[in-house]
Every structure is written in C-alpha cells, then in structure tokens.
Design a protein around this motif. Structure first.
Motif, PDB file in Angstrom:
ATOM      1  N   ALA A 286      -9.061  -4.032  -5.612  1.00  0.00           N
ATOM      2  CA  ALA A 286      -7.631  -4.383  -6.556  1.00  0.00           C
ATOM      3  C   ALA A 286      -8.016  -4.156  -8.029  1.00  0.00           C
ATOM      4  CB  ALA A 286      -7.599  -5.839  -6.022  1.00  0.00           C
ATOM      5  N   PHE A 287      -7.780  -5.115  -8.690  1.00  0.00           N
ATOM      6  CA  PHE A 287      -7.842  -5.302 -10.211  1.00  0.00           C
ATOM      7  C   PHE A 287      -8.822  -4.320 -10.501  1.00  0.00           C
ATOM      8  CE2 PHE A 287      -5.415  -8.883  -9.084  1.00  0.00           C
ATOM      9  CZ  PHE A 287      -4.013  -8.441  -9.402  1.00  0.00           C
ATOM     10  N   VAL A 288     -10.229  -4.477 -10.121  1.00  0.00           N
ATOM     11  CA  VAL A 288     -11.286  -3.654 -10.764  1.00  0.00           C
ATOM     12  C   VAL A 288     -11.504  -2.388 -10.348  1.00  0.00           C
ATOM     13  CG1 VAL A 288     -12.615  -5.958 -11.060  1.00  0.00           C
ATOM     14  CG2 VAL A 288     -12.911  -4.575  -9.032  1.00  0.00           C
ATOM     15  N   ARG A 289     -10.885  -1.765  -9.302  1.00  0.00           N
ATOM     16  CA  ARG A 289     -10.801  -0.398  -8.892  1.00  0.00           C
ATOM     17  C   ARG A 289      -9.547   0.232  -8.734  1.00  0.00           C
ATOM     18  NH1 ARG A 289     -14.870   1.181  -3.873  1.00  0.00           N
ATOM     19  NH2 ARG A 289     -15.182   3.495  -4.356  1.00  0.00           N
ATOM     20  N   MET A 290      -8.428  -0.126  -9.539  1.00  0.00           N
ATOM     21  CA  MET A 290      -7.171   0.384  -9.630  1.00  0.00           C
ATOM     22  C   MET A 290      -7.151   2.022 -10.295  1.00  0.00           C
ATOM     23  SD  MET A 290      -4.806  -0.777  -8.054  1.00  0.00           S
ATOM     24  CE  MET A 290      -4.105  -2.682  -7.466  1.00  0.00           C
ATOM     25  N   PHE A 291      -8.210   2.339 -10.562  1.00  0.00           N
ATOM     26  CA  PHE A 291      -8.158   3.702 -11.089  1.00  0.00           C
ATOM     27  C   PHE A 291      -8.472   4.973 -10.216  1.00  0.00           C
ATOM     28  CE2 PHE A 291     -12.062   1.463 -12.261  1.00  0.00           C
ATOM     29  CZ  PHE A 291     -12.933   2.348 -11.531  1.00  0.00           C
ATOM     30  N   GLN A 292      -8.931   4.453  -9.011  1.00  0.00           N
ATOM     31  CA  GLN A 292      -9.311   5.437  -7.975  1.00  0.00           C
ATOM     32  C   GLN A 292      -8.142   5.005  -6.987  1.00  0.00           C
ATOM     33  OE1 GLN A 292     -13.098   4.627  -6.471  1.00  0.00           O
ATOM     34  NE2 GLN A 292     -14.038   5.754  -8.120  1.00  0.00           N
ATOM     35  N   GLY A 293      -7.846   6.301  -6.096  1.00  0.00           N
ATOM     36  CA  GLY A 293      -6.580   6.260  -5.239  1.00  0.00           C
ATOM     37  C   GLY A 293      -6.964   5.163  -4.245  1.00  0.00           C
ATOM     38  N   LYS A 294      -8.111   4.795  -3.763  1.00  0.00           N
ATOM     39  CA  LYS A 294      -8.164   3.979  -2.852  1.00  0.00           C
ATOM     40  C   LYS A 294      -7.983   2.733  -3.077  1.00  0.00           C
ATOM     41  CE  LYS A 294     -12.645   5.406  -2.408  1.00  0.00           C
ATOM     42  NZ  LYS A 294     -14.177   5.646  -2.152  1.00  0.00           N
ATOM     43  N   GLY A 295      -7.915   2.087  -4.146  1.00  0.00           N
ATOM     44  CA  GLY A 295      -7.560   1.026  -4.775  1.00  0.00           C
ATOM     45  C   GLY A 295      -6.099   0.712  -4.533  1.00  0.00           C
ATOM     46  N   PRO A 296      -5.429   1.491  -5.218  1.00  0.00           N
ATOM     47  CA  PRO A 296      -3.911   1.618  -5.145  1.00  0.00           C
ATOM     48  C   PRO A 296      -3.307   1.579  -3.558  1.00  0.00           C
ATOM     49  CG  PRO A 296      -4.518   3.131  -6.702  1.00  0.00           C
ATOM     50  CD  PRO A 296      -5.623   2.469  -6.148  1.00  0.00           C
ATOM     51  N   LEU A 297      -3.970   2.644  -2.615  1.00  0.00           N
ATOM     52  CA  LEU A 297      -3.713   2.510  -1.193  1.00  0.00           C
ATOM     53  C   LEU A 297      -3.903   1.174  -0.541  1.00  0.00           C
ATOM     54  CD1 LEU A 297      -2.929   4.000   1.213  1.00  0.00           C
ATOM     55  CD2 LEU A 297      -5.634   4.280   1.627  1.00  0.00           C
ATOM     56  N   VAL A 298      -5.094   0.561  -0.815  1.00  0.00           N
ATOM     57  CA  VAL A 298      -5.403  -0.812  -0.122  1.00  0.00           C
ATOM     58  C   VAL A 298      -4.536  -1.695  -0.624  1.00  0.00           C
ATOM     59  CG1 VAL A 298      -6.861  -2.647   0.365  1.00  0.00           C
ATOM     60  CG2 VAL A 298      -7.641  -0.108   0.438  1.00  0.00           C
ATOM     61  N   THR A 299      -4.207  -1.899  -1.831  1.00  0.00           N
ATOM     62  CA  THR A 299      -3.568  -3.069  -2.660  1.00  0.00           C
ATOM     63  C   THR A 299      -2.119  -2.870  -2.610  1.00  0.00           C
ATOM     64  OG1 THR A 299      -5.799  -3.303  -3.880  1.00  0.00           O
ATOM     65  CG2 THR A 299      -4.039  -4.750  -4.374  1.00  0.00           C
ATOM     66  N   ILE A 300      -1.711  -1.555  -2.820  1.00  0.00           N
ATOM     67  CA  ILE A 300      -0.158  -1.287  -2.769  1.00  0.00           C
ATOM     68  C   ILE A 300       0.493  -0.630  -1.887  1.00  0.00           C
ATOM     69  CG2 ILE A 300       1.465  -0.187  -4.555  1.00  0.00           C
ATOM     70  CD1 ILE A 300      -0.366  -0.440  -6.910  1.00  0.00           C
ATOM     71  N   GLY A 301      -0.081   0.527  -1.381  1.00  0.00           N
ATOM     72  CA  GLY A 301       0.353   1.312  -0.474  1.00  0.00           C
ATOM     73  C   GLY A 301       0.582   0.627   1.060  1.00  0.00           C
ATOM     74  N   LEU A 302      -0.407   0.185   1.483  1.00  0.00           N
ATOM     75  CA  LEU A 302      -0.318  -0.451   2.796  1.00  0.00           C
ATOM     76  C   LEU A 302       0.578  -1.645   2.779  1.00  0.00           C
ATOM     77  CD1 LEU A 302      -4.085   0.285   4.206  1.00  0.00           C
ATOM     78  CD2 LEU A 302      -1.798   1.670   4.505  1.00  0.00           C
ATOM     79  N   PRO A 303       0.211  -2.602   1.893  1.00  0.00           N
ATOM     80  CA  PRO A 303       1.406  -3.887   1.936  1.00  0.00           C
ATOM     81  C   PRO A 303       2.869  -3.467   1.948  1.00  0.00           C
ATOM     82  CG  PRO A 303      -0.789  -4.313   0.627  1.00  0.00           C
ATOM     83  CD  PRO A 303      -0.637  -2.727   0.795  1.00  0.00           C
ATOM     84  N   LEU A 304       2.979  -2.121   1.004  1.00  0.00           N
ATOM     85  CA  LEU A 304       4.222  -1.917   0.749  1.00  0.00           C
ATOM     86  C   LEU A 304       4.863  -1.309   2.258  1.00  0.00           C
ATOM     87  CD1 LEU A 304       6.606  -1.446  -1.154  1.00  0.00           C
ATOM     88  CD2 LEU A 304       5.873   0.698  -1.792  1.00  0.00           C
ATOM     89  N   CYS A 305       4.241  -0.597   2.896  1.00  0.00           N
ATOM     90  CA  CYS A 305       4.370  -0.037   4.265  1.00  0.00           C
ATOM     91  C   CYS A 305       4.738  -1.019   5.249  1.00  0.00           C
ATOM     92  CB  CYS A 305       3.376   0.884   4.718  1.00  0.00           C
ATOM     93  SG  CYS A 305       3.094   2.508   3.939  1.00  0.00           S
ATOM     94  N   LEU A 306       4.003  -2.159   5.033  1.00  0.00           N
ATOM     95  CA  LEU A 306       4.200  -3.338   5.916  1.00  0.00           C
ATOM     96  C   LEU A 306       5.632  -3.998   5.509  1.00  0.00           C
ATOM     97  CD1 LEU A 306       3.218  -5.442   7.849  1.00  0.00           C
ATOM     98  CD2 LEU A 306       2.264  -6.737   6.002  1.00  0.00           C
ATOM     99  N   LEU A 307       5.802  -4.229   4.139  1.00  0.00           N
ATOM    100  CA  LEU A 307       7.151  -4.732   3.689  1.00  0.00           C
ATOM    101  C   LEU A 307       8.201  -3.907   4.363  1.00  0.00           C
ATOM    102  CD1 LEU A 307       8.841  -6.775   2.243  1.00  0.00           C
ATOM    103  CD2 LEU A 307       8.461  -5.478   0.243  1.00  0.00           C
TER     104      LEU A 307
END
Length: 705
Positions: A286-307
C-alpha cells in the motif's frame, strides 16, 4: 450532473490508463519502438477522454451511490439498529463460529479444519442474509457533508503518506530498468531485450513483462517533461496513487455502508497500516510501495474491479460493463499479476448477480463478464503459446501451502488471524438487502474457490511459487475485516449510552494497532519518514551513482547486489556482472546464457560478497578479472574476503579508494578504450561517425580512470 470531482477523476483516470494500456500493448505486439510510442501518444489521451465521457453517465437514485444521498427527513437510527443482523439470522451462532475459527488458528490446528469452519460460516451467512430486514441507508445532509470532508482529508493524507515514507525495494532493479531501457534505446522494439545484460541479444526475463504499461507511462512522462525518470516514478505518480487508493475504498464504503462510510474508511486505513508483519504483507503493498505496479494493483486495481463488478451485477448495463472492462484492462497495465487475480475478482463479484437475475439480466452479466476479460484471455493465450515451463522466478524449496501463503500476506500474529476469521461474516453488516446478497455470494465464492487448501498450491506448482500468496490478492480480506469490525462496533455502540458511543471507533482503531506486531509505516519495517525524495537505500545508491558517472558506458562492473541493483536504475549505466541472483533463475535467461555461464557469474559474486572464502575461488576470481576486465570493482570493506580481494585487484593493476563502507577499485584503461568510451557517449550516430571520432587516437598512451 450530480457527481463529485473525485468520482469524475477516478473514472477518468481508469479510462485514460486503460486506453494507455491498450495502446502500449498494440505497439509492443507490433514490435514498435519507444520513439514511435511517443510520436502517437496523443491517441490514447483522446480515446481515454472519449471513454470517460461514455462512462460518466448521469447518476440516478439506484446507480450505486455514486451521487450524494438525499438528505433524510429525520436523524439516522442508532448504530445498533443499523446492523443488518436481524431476528432471522442466528447472530450468536455466527459470532461463535468466528470465535472457533480464531481459536483453531491460535492453537495451530490444521488449515483444512480452519477452512472447513469458514466454509460453514460463509454458507450460513449466504442462506440467512435474505431473512434479515432491509435497512434504510438514508443519511442526513449534515452527516454527509462532514463525511465527505473527512474522506477528502484521508485522501490527502494517503498522498502525503506515500510522499514522506521511504522504504526501498530491490525489485526496482527490474521495474525501474524497464523505464531506463525504453529511454536509452528509443529505436529498439519495446521490451525486445533485457536491460540488465550488456548483450542486447539476451531476451526479456519473462514474456509476461511485455504487458506492463505503468513503467512505459513513467518513461513517457519523463521524456515529455524532460525531467529525470525517477522524479515521476517516485515523487509524482506514487503520491497520486496513494490518494487514489483511499478514494477507491471511499467509493466501496459508500456502496456497502453509506451511512457509516467514513468510519469504514478509517478502519480500512488503520488495518492497512497495521498489516506490515512480513515483507509481502498487504500493508507493504500500500502506502510504502505505491511506486511499483504491484502496489497499485493490490490496493487500487483489484478493489476497484470488485466495486465495479458488484455494481454491474446489481444493475447490468453497457456503461457499467464498459467501466468494469476498463478497470480490468488498467489492472493488467499496472502489473502482469492481474492475469491471475483480476478474473477471480470479476467472477466472484458477478456470481451473486447470476443467482437472482432474470434471464435477460443473466445474459447481460455473462456477456459483460466475458467482455471484460477478453484482453486477459488474449494475453493468457499468448503466454501459454510462448512461455516455456520453468520460467518462474521463485522455484520453491518446500511444498507450497495455502496456510503459508496467507501467513505471507497477513502475518502469523493475532491480527492476521482475526482478519481472516472475520471474512465470512462481513456481508451481514451491509445495509441494503440486494447488495448484502451480492456480497454474501461473492464471499462464499472466495472462501470455497480461493481460500481452500488446494487452489494456491496448485497454481504455485503449475506456474510459479509466487502464486502461493499472490492468488490471495484477489480476496478482499482487509475490506471485509473493516466491514465486520464496523458492524461489531455498531452493535457495541448500541449497548452503551448515546453520549459515549463516539469512543467505540477510536477503541477499535487502537485495538487493531495494538494487535499489530509491526506497523507497515514503522522504522521496524525499514521505513524512514523524510521529505519527498527517491525511495532508495542511501549508501548502496550513492555508491551506484558514483560508479555510473565514472565508469564507461556499457562497461562491465563487479559489485555486490546491494550496489548492483541500483546501478540498473540509472540511464546509460554500465552493467553489473549480476544484478540479482534471483533474476538468473528465469527460464529464458538460463536457456539463452547457459547454466555454466550463470554458475561462473554466481561464483564471482559469492567471492566478492564474502560468501565463498575458499583459496581456490580467490585464484578463480583473479582469472575472471583478466577475462571480464571490469572497469570498476566495489565491495564492502568488512567482507570476510576483503584482504584476498585487495590482493587480487592490486596484482591486476587496479587502484583502490575507500568510500565509506565500501572499497572502489578502478582498472587501468588504454587511452584507446577511454577514447572509445568518450566517443560512444558523445556520438550516437552511425558506425562511421564513431570511427571518425576515434581516428588518430594514439594507442600507446596509458591513462587511469
């Protein structure tokens, strides 16, 4: 149009990045170069704007709470009455099963037994949520106003937290090098070769990397604004994504529990901060790893797909289906791990809608789900046809297990156990009956299909050891835990005096923090708070910086991993003999380079790092110096082989200098070599231009770098 700026920005960002992802995939597939990508980069911007206009339909009262709720004529009911647990639902039984799950996990019971109890709980919730009375989700105008102000503050806090927390991650040796390679080889086809090897014939480590678009976005922005590529990678995009992560979960909160959306958001925020026990814990993506694509995927992309999946399942129409498809596409552009996780999220989210849908709605849901996954299916088919077996990065030394994978993401402490145990009961606390059923069905699918003891080990053995934990990224564990804690807090608040109910939420948050064995933003997690800067390890990065600026471009370097991993993040860098040993285990690298060459390089670096202290290896190192002729050699001053290294380097004519905790040795170069290096850096034209530059240089003069 009754839509907030945050809503429009979120949907617009998804559309633009999804358009960029498709654009990058087309150019990569057609073997186009970075220069061609830049020449036509206005195309995805225009397409993204058009898609945004299509997705931004006018919200209605039943459009998934994307508009501000109408003010209620009367104050909201007490928190105790807002729980979705009605008389028809055996509350004591459900809470008892949750307690049994926690107890079994604490006592170290086999995971199969723990999972069986979770399945029973999820089934009970699935069959009982329909008998729970629907609750009004109306909210007063005043409460809605203050919730929006609070959510805005958390969005800003999320962005600031990303900017000021610094936790270096060695994976940047690969991901940031994608940016460097695109910028340094603008005429070469995108992702046509590995940027970690001096030999440009070495292929990309894994074909799946060809579908990364996030790194190409960093390169394009750097080129457009003529700034260092690390500025956008670390200091611009990452903080923006930190705020977006909070915004996405604010929308989830409005969809699931609109009356207490801000309280839900606070609990989610605290849980993310608290889950930092292991290096791969959810909090560390999450906040300590947002600079790599895996961070946004886990914390943004997948929750957004759920919503968006839940919203489409609730009311399937083409606009919502398009938004879902674009969210899935954008997730793939963030990280190739979306290939395995996004389909699971979409299938679980749409599963609830299929059970109670009419025949017409069922066809729409199926068509929308299939359409949203078309790109993933195409990419998956390509990989199946092109990827050889044994190309995984992390070959397992032990048999993969679901229990170990969950412990990797949640930690082995009490907090992780509670987060997992609360997952099956979360749906009972959703207000609206239709959404409660949808989420209960999705939860049951996740428990049965993903959390079982066989799924993650199967994928880990079939593809890569990383699937032991990455498949669990698709499960909304933190979202459900925040939802369950909020509902239990509401029940507790209903049993105390109204004037004291405000203490319940702070107590819950403090309890979560107290149960954490290591916060994701704590110094114990190697996090440093400082003004915005590059998120790198200072000592190794400083040494790498000096080497890059003093060594001839494209020359060979001997350096330990702590330095070598940062060298490849610079433009026009020399090439370490080994960047990271893990990268040598890729099947494509082993096949192209050969096992003997890989073993040779590993043996040299083991001696350089003091892990192989044999005298025969010292002699071997000396012969490799003559063979590889590295222009610079760096190692730690306290390494056990320091004396032997100094002897070998001195005998080879190298000149050493102390650099803090390191020694840096430089090789004598013929003047011709120095001249070639200078001309190569200055003249990027044809071979004749290079020859003209070198012509007339004396070959008899020696110089020292």
């Amino acid at each position: 149009m009754n839509r907030s700026i945050g809503d429009a920005a979120l949907i617009g960002g998804v559309c633009l990045f999804a358009s960029w992802t498709l654009y990058c995939h087309i150019l990569v597939t057609t073997a186009s170069s970075f220069s061609e990508l830049m020449a036509w980069c206005v195309v995805p911007v225009v397409v993204g704007c058009v898609l945004t206009a299509l997705c931004l339909d006018t919200p209605t009262a039943h459009a998934g709470r994307y508009c501000a709720p109408a003010p209620a004529p009367a104050p909201a009911p007490a928190p105790a009455q807002s729980s979705a647990v009605g008389r028809g639902l055996p509350r004591v039984t459900l809470f008892g099963l949750t307690g049994v799950t926690v107890l079994l996990s604490v006592l170290g019971a086999p995971y199969l037994l723990v999972w069986s109890v979770m399945v029973g709980t999820a089934i009970l919730v699935f069959f009982c949520v329909g008998s729970s009375p629907a609750q009004s989700s109306a909210i007063s105008a005043t409460s809605w106003h203050w919730q929006r102000i609070g959510a805005t503050g958390l969005v800003v806090l999320g962005a600031v937290l990303v900017a000021i927390t610094h936790r270096a991650n060695i994976d940047d040796a690969q991901y940031l090098n994608f940016v460097v390679t695109a910028l340094d080889f603008p005429s070469e086809p995108l992702f046509s070769h590995s940027g970690l090897w001096r030999d440009q014939s070495v292929p990309l480590e894994v074909p799946i990397y060809r579908f990364h678009a996030y790194e190409l976005l960093s390169a394009a922005l750097s080129q457009t604004f003529a700034v260092d590529h690390k500025v956008f990678y670390y200091m611009v995009l990452a903080p923006i994504l930190g705020g977006v992560a909070v915004l996405v979960h604010w929308r989830l909160a409005q969809y699931l529990v609109p009356r207490h959306a801000f309280a839900f958001l606070l609990l989610w925020f605290v849980l993310i901060v608290a889950l930092g026990e292991s290096n791969r814990a959810l909090g560390n993506f999450a906040f300590v790893r947002m600079f790599q694509g895996k961070g946004p995927l886990v914390t943004i992309g997948l929750p957004l797909c759920l919503l968006l999946g839940l919203r489409f399942a609730e009311r399937p129409d083409w606009r919502r289906g398009l938004a879902l498809a674009l969210a899935v596409t954008a997730s793939l552009g963030m990280s190739s791990s979306a290939l395995a996780t996004a389909p699971v999220v979409v299938a679980a989210a749409l599963g609830g809608g299929l059970l109670s849908a009419s025949r017409r709605s069922m066809r729409r849901i199926l068509a929308g789900g299939i359409a949203s996954l078309v790109l993933l299916a195409i990419v998956g088919t390509f990989l199946a046809l092109t990827m050889n077996t044994g190309q995984g990065l992390l070959p397992g030394r032990t048999a993969p297990t679901a229990e170990a994978g969950l412990a990797t993401l949640l930690g082995g402490g009490l907090l992780g156990i509670i987060v997992l145990s609360l997952f099956p009961v979360a749906p009972i606390f959703i207000f609206e009956e239709r959404r409660r059923k949808l989420y209960a069905t999705s939860t049951l699918i996740f428990v049965v299909a993903v959390l079982n003891p066989w799924t993650s080990p199967f994928f880990a053995r079939l593809f890569d050891q990383a699937f032991q934990w990455r498949i669990f990224w698709s499960v909304p564990l933190v979202v459900s835990a925040a939802l369950a804690l909020l509902g239990m807090g509401a029940i507790a608040a209903g049993r105390i005096q109204p004037s004291r109910r405000w203490v319940v939420l702070p107590v819950l948050m403090l309890t979560v923090l107290a149960m954490s064995s290591r916060l994701s933003i704590s110094p114990e997690n190697a996090v440093e708070f400082a003004f915005p800067r590059y998120k790198v390890e200072p000592h190794g990065y400083a040494m790498a910086n000096e080497i890059v600026h003093r060594a001839p471009e494209r020359s060979t370097i001997y350096a330990p991993v702590s330095i070598a991993a940062w060298i490849t993040t610079f433009r026009q860098h020399p090439y370490p003999l080994i960047v990271r040993p893990d990268y040598l285990s890729f099947g494509s690298i082993r096949q192209h380079v050969g096992v003997r060459e890989i073993d040779r390089r590993k043996r040299v670096i083991r001696f350089l790092e003091g892990r192989d202290k044999r005298q025969v290896t010292a002699a071997f190192f000396a012969t490799q110096l003559a063979s590889d002729r590295p222009t610079m050699v760096a190692y730690e001053r306290e390494t056990e082989t320091a004396h032997a290294l100094a002897t070998a380097l001195g005998e080879a004519g190298y000149v050493g200098e102390a650099r803090g905790n390191y020694w840096l040795w430089k090789r004598p170069l013929l003047a011709m070599e120095t001249r070639v290096s200078t001309c190569t850096a200055r003249d990027k034209g044809s071979a004749q231009d290079l020859a003209d530059c070198i012509d007339g240089t004396s070959l008899s003069v020696l110089s020292i770098l």
